[in-house]
Design a protein around this motif. Structure first.
Motif, PDB file in Angstrom:
ATOM      1  N   UNK A   1       1.164  -0.900  -0.357  1.00  0.00           N
ATOM      2  CA  UNK A   1       0.141   0.241   0.151  1.00  0.00           C
ATOM      3  C   UNK A   1       1.010   1.333  -0.002  1.00  0.00           C
ATOM      4  N   UNK A   2       0.138   2.230   0.237  1.00  0.00           N
ATOM      5  CA  UNK A   2       0.494   3.695  -0.637  1.00  0.00           C
ATOM      6  C   UNK A   2       0.041   4.857   1.046  1.00  0.00           C
ATOM      7  N   UNK A   3       0.034   5.043   1.774  1.00  0.00           N
ATOM      8  CA  UNK A   3      -0.508   6.014   2.419  1.00  0.00           C
ATOM      9  C   UNK A   3       0.454   7.471   2.550  1.00  0.00           C
ATOM     10  N   UNK A   4      -0.682   9.299   2.247  1.00  0.00           N
ATOM     11  CA  UNK A   4       0.042   9.860   1.755  1.00  0.00           C
ATOM     12  C   UNK A   4      -0.068  10.513   2.994  1.00  0.00           C
ATOM     13  N   UNK A   5       0.710  10.797   3.785  1.00  0.00           N
ATOM     14  CA  UNK A   5       0.459  11.898   4.824  1.00  0.00           C
ATOM     15  C   UNK A   5       1.112  13.450   4.864  1.00  0.00           C
TER      16      UNK A   5
END
Length: 189
Positions: free
Chosen positions: A185-189
């Motif tokens: 997955x990818x998470x943008x913070x």
């Protein structure tokens, strides 16, 4: 993307997770050249819902790490950087439609449903290829990828792995699942 049933991590776990991420950040400087940990930590502390999601990524075996910045939003990008597809996210059909189409031996859920529950998105093919520039991943496993609508409409879904010194992107029916295939997955913070 908002996490379903968002809860705030207890302070002790929040501190533990930040230390895990900080240690990983220091151990793999080639993944995030030009980025500074204090800036990443400040952003994380300002967004506790993202910590909850990162904890899910961590506890399912993803070993999330910062791999860059989103050029449009300026958000930090966290990818699952475990050597093999995260162990706690394997044996899944691609999506709910694929899961429902199985006549027997249905897995518990699908990659897209679990990703949505966690508050992350599957890597795109381009992101997967970027990840492979940072190390060697999925030499023994494979990972579902975001699949373009024109492929998914025809019943297919994409996955990728790294074999013979090359990134291979393949197709499968969305209802397929294998013990060695999960998702990153990818998470943008």
């Amino acid at each position: 993307m908002a996490k379903k049933n968002y809860k705030e991590l207890p302070m002790e776990r929040r501190e533990e997770l930040i230390n895990i991420l900080k240690t990983r950040f220091a151990k793999h400087p080639g993944r995030h050249q030009g980025l500074a940990w204090p800036d990443v930590q400040a952003r994380l502390e300002a967004k506790p819902a993202k910590l909850w999601t990162l904890d899910d990524m961590e506890t399912t075996g993803g070993e999330p790490d910062v791999v860059g910045l989103d050029a449009q939003t300026g958000e930090y990008l966290f990818f699952d950087c475990t050597a093999e597809s995260p162990a706690g996210r394997r044996s899944l059909c691609y999506d709910r439609e694929g899961l429902k189409s199985r006549k027997e031996h249905r897995p518990a859920t699908s990659a897209l449903d679990l990703a949505a529950d966690m508050g992350i998105e599957l890597l795109t093919e381009a992101q997967y290829r970027e990840l492979q520039q940072l190390g060697r991943f999925d030499a023994k496993t494979s990972s579902w990828l975001q699949t373009p609508a024109n492929i998914r409409t025809l019943g297919g879904a994409l996955f990728a792995d790294f074999r013979f010194g090359t990134v291979f992107v393949y197709h499968n029916g969305a209802q397929a699942y294998y013990s060695g295939r999960g998702f990153r997955g990818v998470l943008k913070v």
